[in-house]
Design a protein around this motif. Structure first.
Motif, PDB file in Angstrom:
ATOM      1  N   LEU A   1       1.103  -1.421   0.512  1.00 13.69           N
ATOM      2  CA  LEU A   1       0.010  -0.047  -0.240  1.00 13.69           C
ATOM      3  C   LEU A   1       0.789   1.601   0.141  1.00 13.69           C
ATOM      4  O   LEU A   1       1.419   1.431   0.899  1.00 13.69           O
ATOM      5  N   SER A   2       0.688   1.921  -1.126  1.00 11.49           N
ATOM      6  CA  SER A   2       1.397   3.079  -1.040  1.00 11.49           C
ATOM      7  C   SER A   2       0.684   4.065  -1.409  1.00 11.49           C
ATOM      8  O   SER A   2      -0.325   4.629  -1.978  1.00 11.49           O
ATOM      9  N   PHE A   3       0.828   5.156  -0.082  1.00 17.92           N
ATOM     10  CA  PHE A   3      -0.079   6.548  -0.163  1.00 17.92           C
ATOM     11  C   PHE A   3      -0.124   7.519  -1.967  1.00 17.92           C
ATOM     12  O   PHE A   3      -0.893   7.015  -1.729  1.00 17.92           O
ATOM     13  N   THR A   4       1.182   7.278  -2.088  1.00 19.09           N
ATOM     14  CA  THR A   4       1.218   8.276  -3.447  1.00 19.09           C
ATOM     15  C   THR A   4       1.132   8.102  -4.526  1.00 19.09           C
ATOM     16  O   THR A   4       0.300   8.487  -5.376  1.00 19.09           O
ATOM     17  N   ALA A   5       1.152   6.417  -4.367  1.00 14.97           N
ATOM     18  CA  ALA A   5       0.390   5.226  -5.496  1.00 14.97           C
ATOM     19  C   ALA A   5      -0.741   5.193  -5.689  1.00 14.97           C
ATOM     20  O   ALA A   5      -1.859   5.705  -6.672  1.00 14.97           O
ATOM     21  N   ALA A   6      -1.766   5.407  -4.604  1.00 15.42           N
ATOM     22  CA  ALA A   6      -3.190   5.294  -4.373  1.00 15.42           C
ATOM     23  C   ALA A   6      -3.441   6.843  -4.441  1.00 15.42           C
ATOM     24  O   ALA A   6      -5.084   6.508  -5.187  1.00 15.42           O
ATOM     25  N   GLU A   7      -3.049   7.429  -3.900  1.00 15.76           N
ATOM     26  CA  GLU A   7      -3.633   8.798  -4.740  1.00 15.76           C
ATOM     27  C   GLU A   7      -3.443   9.071  -5.865  1.00 15.76           C
ATOM     28  O   GLU A   7      -4.663   9.958  -6.792  1.00 15.76           O
ATOM     29  N   ARG A   8      -3.286   9.092  -6.724  1.00 13.61           N
ATOM     30  CA  ARG A   8      -3.045   9.196  -8.350  1.00 13.61           C
ATOM     31  C   ARG A   8      -3.644   7.879  -8.850  1.00 13.61           C
ATOM     32  O   ARG A   8      -4.685   8.645  -9.587  1.00 13.61           O
ATOM     33  N   ALA A   9      -3.898   6.851  -8.134  1.00  8.48           N
ATOM     34  CA  ALA A   9      -4.938   5.799  -8.564  1.00  8.48           C
ATOM     35  C   ALA A   9      -6.612   6.805  -9.018  1.00  8.48           C
ATOM     36  O   ALA A   9      -7.161   6.345  -9.675  1.00  8.48           O
ATOM     37  N   LEU A  10      -6.526   6.707  -7.310  1.00  9.64           N
ATOM     38  CA  LEU A  10      -8.294   8.044  -6.881  1.00  9.64           C
ATOM     39  C   LEU A  10      -8.144   8.651  -7.773  1.00  9.64           C
ATOM     40  O   LEU A  10      -9.469   8.572  -8.274  1.00  9.64           O
ATOM     41  N   ALA A  11      -7.470   9.800  -7.923  1.00 11.83           N
ATOM     42  CA  ALA A  11      -7.252  10.483  -9.327  1.00 11.83           C
ATOM     43  C   ALA A  11      -7.510  10.659 -10.557  1.00 11.83           C
ATOM     44  O   ALA A  11      -8.566  10.736 -10.853  1.00 11.83           O
ATOM     45  N   ALA A  12      -6.864   9.201 -10.586  1.00 13.63           N
ATOM     46  CA  ALA A  12      -7.441   8.601 -12.346  1.00 13.63           C
ATOM     47  C   ALA A  12      -8.737   7.977 -12.295  1.00 13.63           C
ATOM     48  O   ALA A  12      -8.679   7.223 -12.982  1.00 13.63           O
ATOM     49  N   GLY A  13      -9.429   7.264 -10.662  1.00 13.72           N
ATOM     50  CA  GLY A  13     -10.868   7.106 -11.128  1.00 13.72           C
ATOM     51  C   GLY A  13     -10.671   6.100 -10.406  1.00 13.72           C
ATOM     52  O   GLY A  13     -11.913   5.112 -10.669  1.00 13.72           O
ATOM     53  N   PHE A  14      -9.500   5.323 -10.098  1.00 13.38           N
ATOM     54  CA  PHE A  14      -9.601   4.250 -10.026  1.00 13.38           C
ATOM     55  C   PHE A  14      -9.717   3.738  -8.185  1.00 13.38           C
ATOM     56  O   PHE A  14      -9.294   4.463  -7.332  1.00 13.38           O
ATOM     57  N   THR A  15     -10.981   3.351  -8.163  1.00 11.44           N
ATOM     58  CA  THR A  15     -11.803   3.173  -5.961  1.00 11.44           C
ATOM     59  C   THR A  15     -11.997   1.696  -5.475  1.00 11.44           C
ATOM     60  O   THR A  15     -11.697   0.865  -7.001  1.00 11.44           O
ATOM     61  N   PRO A  16     -10.602   1.213  -4.803  1.00 11.11           N
ATOM     62  CA  PRO A  16     -10.789  -0.067  -4.399  1.00 11.11           C
ATOM     63  C   PRO A  16     -12.481  -0.287  -3.958  1.00 11.11           C
ATOM     64  O   PRO A  16     -13.454   0.555  -3.199  1.00 11.11           O
ATOM     65  N   TYR A  17     -12.465  -1.758  -4.235  1.00 10.17           N
ATOM     66  CA  TYR A  17     -13.711  -2.416  -4.103  1.00 10.17           C
ATOM     67  C   TYR A  17     -13.901  -2.656  -2.527  1.00 10.17           C
ATOM     68  O   TYR A  17     -14.785  -2.843  -2.050  1.00 10.17           O
ATOM     69  N   THR A  18     -12.780  -3.522  -2.522  1.00  7.97           N
ATOM     70  CA  THR A  18     -12.999  -4.398  -1.378  1.00  7.97           C
ATOM     71  C   THR A  18     -11.456  -3.417  -0.618  1.00  7.97           C
ATOM     72  O   THR A  18     -10.567  -3.355  -0.776  1.00  7.97           O
ATOM     73  N   ILE A  19     -11.395  -3.523   1.472  1.00 11.24           N
ATOM     74  CA  ILE A  19     -10.369  -3.189   1.793  1.00 11.24           C
ATOM     75  C   ILE A  19      -9.959  -4.412   2.041  1.00 11.24           C
ATOM     76  O   ILE A  19     -10.263  -5.013   3.763  1.00 11.24           O
ATOM     77  N   SER A  20      -8.919  -4.804   2.630  1.00  9.32           N
ATOM     78  CA  SER A  20      -7.976  -6.071   3.207  1.00  9.32           C
ATOM     79  C   SER A  20      -6.873  -5.657   3.774  1.00  9.32           C
ATOM     80  O   SER A  20      -6.081  -4.501   3.076  1.00  9.32           O
ATOM     81  N   THR A  21      -6.122  -6.119   4.731  1.00  5.80           N
ATOM     82  CA  THR A  21      -4.668  -6.672   5.013  1.00  5.80           C
ATOM     83  C   THR A  21      -3.555  -6.434   4.792  1.00  5.80           C
ATOM     84  O   THR A  21      -2.627  -6.417   4.750  1.00  5.80           O
ATOM     85  N   ASP A  22      -4.124  -8.309   4.528  1.00  9.72           N
ATOM     86  CA  ASP A  22      -2.835  -9.088   4.777  1.00  9.72           C
ATOM     87  C   ASP A  22      -1.605  -8.954   5.077  1.00  9.72           C
ATOM     88  O   ASP A  22      -0.439  -8.839   5.672  1.00  9.72           O
ATOM     89  N   LEU A  23      -2.546  -9.209   6.280  1.00 13.39           N
ATOM     90  CA  LEU A  23      -1.876  -9.368   7.894  1.00 13.39           C
ATOM     91  C   LEU A  23      -1.158 -10.837   7.822  1.00 13.39           C
ATOM     92  O   LEU A  23      -1.818 -12.003   8.107  1.00 13.39           O
TER      93      LEU A  23
END
Length: 382
Positions: free
Chosen positions: A261-283
């Motif tokens: 999980l990269s905040f930077t990559a996620a911010e770019r993806a969200l700005a491009a319209g890619f939204t997570p369908y699910t949120i999980s941990t890989d704990l």
């Protein structure tokens, strides 16, 4: 879910009434004050505040009452794998009622996994069965030996024999896992999945194979976990294939992990319209102390990126239940569904959160797990 009723509308005394909380139905825009009744391990009724009576009462004043949180990607095959953690440590003790083990186990070890992980746990434990016959029991290059690592017939048999527990197939498609196997393991997983009518969860990371080539093989209901990692390539490196995949029903999952999980990559993806369908941990055993910590902490990281509380709750309840084919049984507060609940508090102190790359963001109003109700029985998180 309309919260309504009067004291005479529900004259019976239920096993448990959760009272005074804000009922948070993922299908609605926001929470509503109300009471919720549990009978025989299932949600029996919802009503206006003060309208339901129970042999036991659970005070939820000031708390969000959500369907039990579902962690779609965990590793709980302890101690047979070096990554495994006890299911209850990251389940009911952290506000999570269902964990799904993501490929720790393959067909060779299913009986041991079921007997020693699934059955003893207070948390509901489901499985993405690894397409590799030995899962992660012999290490984390489980697909590097080619055809010897895969037994399609044995994998199919486990899925057919245990449909309630095994909800799909896991395959890790990154260079550190595959050796020279290429796309062959994914094609094998898709063949088996098609025969049994179950989805595939695909781990993506370091290329090869190229993400676009992986996405082209996926269909409606399949899941891409680690979709918001910061490694070379990623969603925006295969943007046409990624958009086409989402349009045909492929689901994007967070799968935080130690490096995904990269905040930077996620911010770019969200700005491009890619939204997570699910949120999980890989704990797993190497990230429970950080950077992942828990599913609720991971939800807070998506809040810090601009998602709303209702969105993150929906990702970890309703959407996760739909991925698992359990919509209506889990992920809802509707009467008749399983009485799995999570009670959350919204903190009034901001929290600094760290991603897999050491980058920080601030969540202004983080969520905290207060109580878990699993099959109608309250459990206090650690």
């Amino acid at each position: 879910m309309a919260v309504q009723g009067s004291p005479s509308a529900h004259p019976q005394r239920f096993d448990l009434v959760v009272t005074g909380g804000l009922l948070t139905d993922p299908l609605r825009d926001g929470p509503e004050p109300g009471d919720l009744a549990v009978q025989d391990g299932r949600i029996a009724a919802v009503g206006a505040p003060g309208t339901l009576d129970g042999h036991r009462r659970l005070d939820a004043a000031g708390l969000l009452v959500t369907p039990g949180l579902i962690d779609l990607h965990t590793h709980v095959y302890a101690p047979r794998t070096d990554l495994g953690v006890p299911a209850d440590d990251i389940g009911v003790r952290q506000g999570v009622t269902t964990v799904v083990d993501a490929g720790s186990c393959g067909s060779d070890h299913w009986t041991d996994f079921s007997d020693n992980v699934v059955r003893p746990a207070a948390t509901r434990v489901l499985s993405w069965l690894n397409i590799s016959r030995h899962g992660l029991v012999h290490g984390r290059r489980e697909l590097s030996r080619g055809p010897d690592d895969i037994d399609e017939a044995a994998t199919e048999k486990v899925l057919r024999d245990h449909p309630g527990q095994v909800r799909g197939i896991k395959v890790r498609m990154s260079s550190s896992v595959l050796g020279d196997s290429g796309l062959a393991p994914l094609r094998a997983a898709k063949r088996v999945a098609a025969r049994v009518g179950r989805p595939v969860m695909v781990h993506v990371g370091n290329e090869p194979p190229r993400l676009g080539d992986v996405l082209d093989l996926l269909g409606a209901g399949d899941v891409v976990t680690h979709a918001f990692h910061g490694k070379p390539g990623g969603l925006l490196g295969s943007e046409p294939e990624a958009r086409a995949a989402v349009e045909r029903g492929v689901r994007l999952d967070i799968g935080h992990g130690s490096a995904s999980l990269s905040f930077t990559a996620a911010e770019r993806a969200l700005a491009a319209g890619f939204t997570p369908y699910t949120i999980s941990t890989d704990l797993h055993a190497r990230n429970t102390a950080g950077p992942v910590h828990s599913l609720v902490t991971t939800l807070n990281k998506l809040l810090a990126l601009g998602l709303t509380p209702q969105q993150v709750i929906r990702c970890a309840t309703l959407h996760a239940a739909r991925v698992l084919g359990l919509d209506g049984e889990l992920g809802t507060l509707r009467p008749g569904s399983a009485a799995d609940l999570t009670l959350l508090r919204t903190a009034d102190t901001a929290m600094t959160l760290t991603d897999s790359e050491g980058v920080t963001r601030t969540c202004a109003a983080p969520l905290e797990a207060v109580t878990t109700v699993r099959a109608g029985a309250p459990v206090a998180p650690r």
